[in-house]
Design a protein around this motif. Structure first.
Motif, short mmCIF file in Angstrom:
data_model
loop_
_atom_site.label_atom_id
_atom_site.label_comp_id
_atom_site.label_asym_id
_atom_site.label_seq_id
_atom_site.Cartn_x
_atom_site.Cartn_y
_atom_site.Cartn_z
N GLY A 248 0.97 -1.12 -0.07
CA GLY A 248 -0.05 0.01 0.10
C GLY A 248 0.83 1.28 0.11
O GLY A 248 1.94 1.17 0.11
N GLY A 249 0.11 2.39 -0.07
CA GLY A 249 0.83 3.62 -0.07
C GLY A 249 1.42 3.92 -1.27
O GLY A 249 1.54 3.41 -2.33
N GLU A 250 2.38 4.94 -1.10
CA GLU A 250 2.95 5.68 -2.23
C GLU A 250 4.55 6.06 -1.84
O GLU A 250 4.85 6.44 -0.63
N LEU A 251 5.35 5.99 -2.96
CA LEU A 251 6.68 6.49 -2.58
C LEU A 251 7.03 7.50 -3.63
O LEU A 251 6.74 7.11 -4.75
N ALA A 252 7.30 8.93 -3.37
CA ALA A 252 7.48 9.51 -4.38
C ALA A 252 8.93 10.45 -4.25
O ALA A 252 9.52 10.62 -3.05
N ILE A 253 9.70 10.44 -5.43
CA ILE A 253 11.05 11.04 -5.34
C ILE A 253 10.98 12.33 -6.22
O ILE A 253 10.08 12.49 -7.07
N GLY A 254 12.01 12.99 -6.28
CA GLY A 254 12.31 14.26 -7.08
C GLY A 254 13.43 13.93 -8.15
O GLY A 254 14.32 13.10 -8.06
N PHE A 255 13.14 14.62 -9.36
CA PHE A 255 14.24 14.51 -10.59
C PHE A 255 14.53 16.18 -10.87
O PHE A 255 13.63 16.59 -11.22
N VAL A 256 15.62 16.32 -11.07
CA VAL A 256 16.05 17.53 -11.52
C VAL A 256 16.63 17.49 -13.07
O VAL A 256 17.42 16.69 -13.40
N GLY A 257 15.98 18.29 -13.93
CA GLY A 257 16.49 18.08 -15.33
C GLY A 257 15.15 18.18 -16.41
O GLY A 257 13.94 18.46 -15.82
N VAL B 281 7.28 10.39 -9.52
CA VAL B 281 8.44 11.14 -9.82
C VAL B 281 8.09 12.58 -10.22
O VAL B 281 7.41 12.61 -10.84
N GLU B 282 8.38 13.58 -9.41
CA GLU B 282 8.16 14.95 -9.51
C GLU B 282 9.39 15.45 -10.13
O GLU B 282 10.41 15.29 -9.79
N ILE B 283 9.17 16.38 -11.26
CA ILE B 283 10.18 16.65 -12.23
C ILE B 283 10.51 18.46 -11.74
O ILE B 283 9.64 18.89 -11.77
N PHE B 284 11.77 18.69 -11.61
CA PHE B 284 12.01 20.04 -11.40
C PHE B 284 13.04 20.70 -12.21
O PHE B 284 13.86 19.80 -12.70
N GLY B 285 13.02 21.92 -12.37
CA GLY B 285 14.18 22.57 -13.12
C GLY B 285 15.52 22.88 -12.53
O GLY B 285 16.43 22.76 -13.31
N ASP B 286 15.59 22.89 -11.36
CA ASP B 286 16.81 22.96 -10.61
C ASP B 286 16.84 22.35 -9.31
O ASP B 286 15.52 22.07 -8.75
N SER B 287 18.04 22.25 -8.85
CA SER B 287 18.15 21.32 -7.56
C SER B 287 17.45 22.35 -6.30
O SER B 287 16.84 21.68 -5.34
N PHE C 262 28.97 20.75 -19.65
CA PHE C 262 28.57 20.54 -18.24
C PHE C 262 26.91 20.76 -18.43
O PHE C 262 26.28 21.70 -19.00
N ASN C 263 26.25 20.23 -17.46
CA ASN C 263 25.02 20.07 -17.31
C ASN C 263 24.29 21.16 -16.58
O ASN C 263 24.94 21.19 -15.43
N SER C 264 23.73 22.12 -16.86
CA SER C 264 23.24 23.26 -16.15
C SER C 264 22.33 22.87 -15.21
O SER C 264 22.17 23.66 -14.10
N ALA C 265 21.47 21.56 -15.06
CA ALA C 265 20.72 21.13 -14.00
C ALA C 265 21.66 20.69 -12.90
O ALA C 265 21.09 20.17 -11.90
#
Length: 650
Positions: free
Chosen positions: A81-90, A292-298, A480-483
């Motif tokens: 049950g339940g949910e696991l949520a992570i973040g991703f930058v890029g 997974v939640e997606i973000f533009g920067d850290s 170099f990766n700007s993220a």
């Protein structure tokens, strides 16, 4: 050699070896039949002894017997049950990681299973036994002692998420799809090593392996190919080599719920998953949803975690780990901050030299540039003193080369004659330079770098820029990766400053993630922040990572390394027949790779840094080869309800 596991991490994976006749006296398969009580049983078929087993390891020994109830490290009673949520930058623009174009998240491969099972995204399963593989889509496998072929007997109950059966025809189709539309280096390698695939019946498939080659890793390679639906590909006309958002149904525990590549990807548990009760899966696949939640920067990603927009964070930024986890939710116990042991060698991350760049083909130039990196000052001033200097491709393991070679390793190296530089035979393995921790600009190292550049023919002009005899500037582009995190960016800016002080015209070119991926694949750079695989064992994927024949185009060899010495050591390692010989050959390979100087090795952390909302639980002992938060952790529903009621989680 696998497209999505075994030697990478998903970043998924192929090979090609040179068939040299380097044979070692005394190398024979000894003790194999003695271990068959663990690995399976042998039967005679003609003049061959046929091994039948529920799993596979090269040396024939398996930790788990055929009637194992579950892996030792899981909680067999873990609640579902339940949910696991992570973040991703890029940025993401695809759900197909096998195409050259587009950028896909690891969630895009979670739906697929293979004959021999693995953890989500290609991690180790079981995570407490190295080099062992157990049947998932198959019930058992058979192979002769010489490993000239393998037969997989599949589970007839296996189903894709659309309800259609997973058959041997799907397995053969998937293998051929990789050959026809997958990466060139993978296809070239497989065609030479696997000349024939035979579908015996709907649930039985046989792979034939070529004569005169090492059969190391071939059984687990074919057993690790993801199973794709032949029916779906034929009906949709989709191609493996195109960037796309729609995906074929998989047979795994999770299926796609929603995709918005600019915001989030959500997987949900397949309520009709066919393999729920298999011993392989007991205590695993415990979450109803993975997000997974997606973000533009850290910075935005970290603030979102603090606000409860996602619930689990594997921290990689030392500055944040040391200074930013003092927010109220940590103080009141709603967020747990923890260090957990990591038993795998650290990823071989570094500043990689493109050996195809003319200026960087001189080893002295590479050595000079490397002297611009001051680990000691960087670690203390920018990274809170939390890291150790990485030295080896197998840091902290028995494979790591240290003192001058002796014993079997020395014999292997000496057998290669003039290919081996004298210093490899007589001196300790190459280690990174040391620097003054008190100042970024280590004058001793700067003077040493200046001498190396002078000796290489790059002389400082009146304008302070180095030029060669033809008047060409020593110009270096660092892609170099700007993220990247602010901390990593700061580290690289200090490195570039030191290299610039040598008279090198160097530019840290920060580009968005999509452009970074595209240019990395085209090898449009002089320097690159990237990684090579670490290794605990040998495999036929080595030539694609480190070998000459694929060096010009392999996506997994970002330096373009092409070394005859490395090629020969790979061949030796592939032909070893005992663990002792394998370790000796890999230690020699580690020694040679470090000598070739294809990267500036950076830092490593011996532990996992994790922070999560206090609703997740895990086994008391974390297995060495997988942290497993997407695999065998679980949710305490009472704690989750309390966090939601308090408003801590959104």
């Amino acid at each position: 050699m696998q497209p999505n596991r075994r030697h990478a991490q998903a970043r998924t994976r192929a090979s090609k070896t040179r068939d040299k006749s380097i044979l070692w006296g005394g190398l024979a398969i000894l003790g194999l039949l003695a271990t068959l009580a663990l690995s399976g049983k042998a039967r005679a078929e003609g003049d061959e002894n046929i091994i039948s087993s529920h799993g596979y390891s090269f040396y024939g020994d398996l930790k788990y017997p055929a009637d194992y109830p579950h892996f030792d490290y899981v909680n067999p009673d873990a609640p579902k049950g339940g949910e696991l949520a992570i973040g991703f930058v890029g940025t993401l623009d695809s759900m197909n990681p096998y195409a050259r174009q587009g950028r896909a998240h690891a969630f895009s491969v979670f739906m697929y299973e293979s004959l021999l099972g693995e953890a989500p995204g290609g991690g180790a399963a079981p995570a407490d036994a190295y080099g062992e593989y157990y049947c998932l889509l198959c019930e058992r496998l058979e192979y002769p002692e010489d490993r000239s072929w393998v037969i997989f007997y599949m589970r007839p109950e296996a189903r894709f998420s659309d309800g259609t059966p997973v058959t041997a025809h799907d397995i053969a189709f998937s293998q051929n799809l990789l050959l026809d539309q997958g990466l060139k280096s993978y296809a070239d390698a497989v065609r030479k090593r696997i000349p024939k695939i035979e579908v015996i019946d709907d649930h039985t498939i046989k792979f034939y392996f070529a004569d005169g080659i090492s059969r190391r890793s071939l059984i687990e390679q074919v057993g690790g190919v993801p199973a794709w639906s032949k029916k779906w590909y034929e009906e949709t006309g989709a191609k493996l080599n195109e960037s796309r958002l729609d995906i074929s149904p998989g047979s795994g525990a999770y299926m796609i719920d929603s995709v918005d590549v600019s915001r989030r990807i959500v997987l949900k548990r397949n309520p009709d998953y066919w393999g729920n009760d298999l011993p392989f899966n007991v205590g695993r696949n415990n979450f109803d949803r993975l997000r997974v939640e997606i973000f533009g920067d850290s910075a935005a990603s970290f603030e979102a975690f603090k606000a409860g927009e996602y619930s689990f964070r594997a921290e990689g930024d030392s500055r944040i780990w040391a200074t930013q986890y003092d927010f109220p939710k940590v103080q009141n116990g709603q967020v747990t901050k923890k260090e957990l042991p990591n038993g795998t060698p650290p990823t071989a991350t570094g500043i990689i030299f493109n050996l195809g760049s003319e200026h960087l083909q001189d080893r002295r130039v590479r050595q000079a540039i490397a002297l611009g990196y001051n680990f000691e000052w960087t670690n203390e001033s920018l990274q809170n003193g939390l890291f150790s200097q990485r030295t080896s491709f197998s840091e902290g393991t028995p494979i790591m080369a240290t003192e001058p070679p002796t014993g079997l390793e020395l014999e292997m190296l000496e057998s290669l004659g003039g290919l081996v530089p004298e210093e490899i035979l007589t001196e300790p393995a190459l280690v990174p330079h040391t620097s003054n921790p008190e100042t970024l600009r280590d004058r001793r190292n700067l003077r040493r770098a200046m001498r190396l550049l002078d000796d290489a023919g790059w002389v400082v002009g009146d304008d302070g820029i180095r030029r060669n005899a033809a008047g060409e500037k020593l110009t270096i582009n660092y892609l170099f990766n700007s993220a990247a995190s602010p901390t990593l960016t700061g580290v690289m800016q200090t490195f570039v400053k030191n290299v610039s002080d040598m008279g090198i015209d160097i530019t840290l070119e920060r580009v968005d993630p999509s452009q970074f991926t595209s240019r990395e694949r085209d090898r449009d750079y002089d320097l690159l922040y990237d990684s090579y695989p670490t290794f605990l064992g040998t495999g036929t994927g080595f030539p694609q990572f480190f070998g000459s024949e694929d060096a010009a185009f392999s996506l997994f060899n970002p330096a373009g390394l092409a070394s005859e010495l490395v090629d020969e050591l790979i061949n030796i390692s592939l032909r070893t027949e005992t663990r002792e010989e394998e370790i000796a050959s890999l230690r020699a390979l580690d020694r040679a790779l470090r000598y070739e100087f294809i990267m500036v090795p950076l830092w490593y952390n011996p532990n996992h840094w994790v922070a999560y909302y206090d609703m997740y639980e895990h086994p008391e002992v974390i297995p060495p080869y997988n942290l497993g938060y997407l695999d065998f952790w679980w949710v305490n529903e009472d704690k989750a309800a309390a966090l939601k009621a308090s408003g801590a989680l959104r």
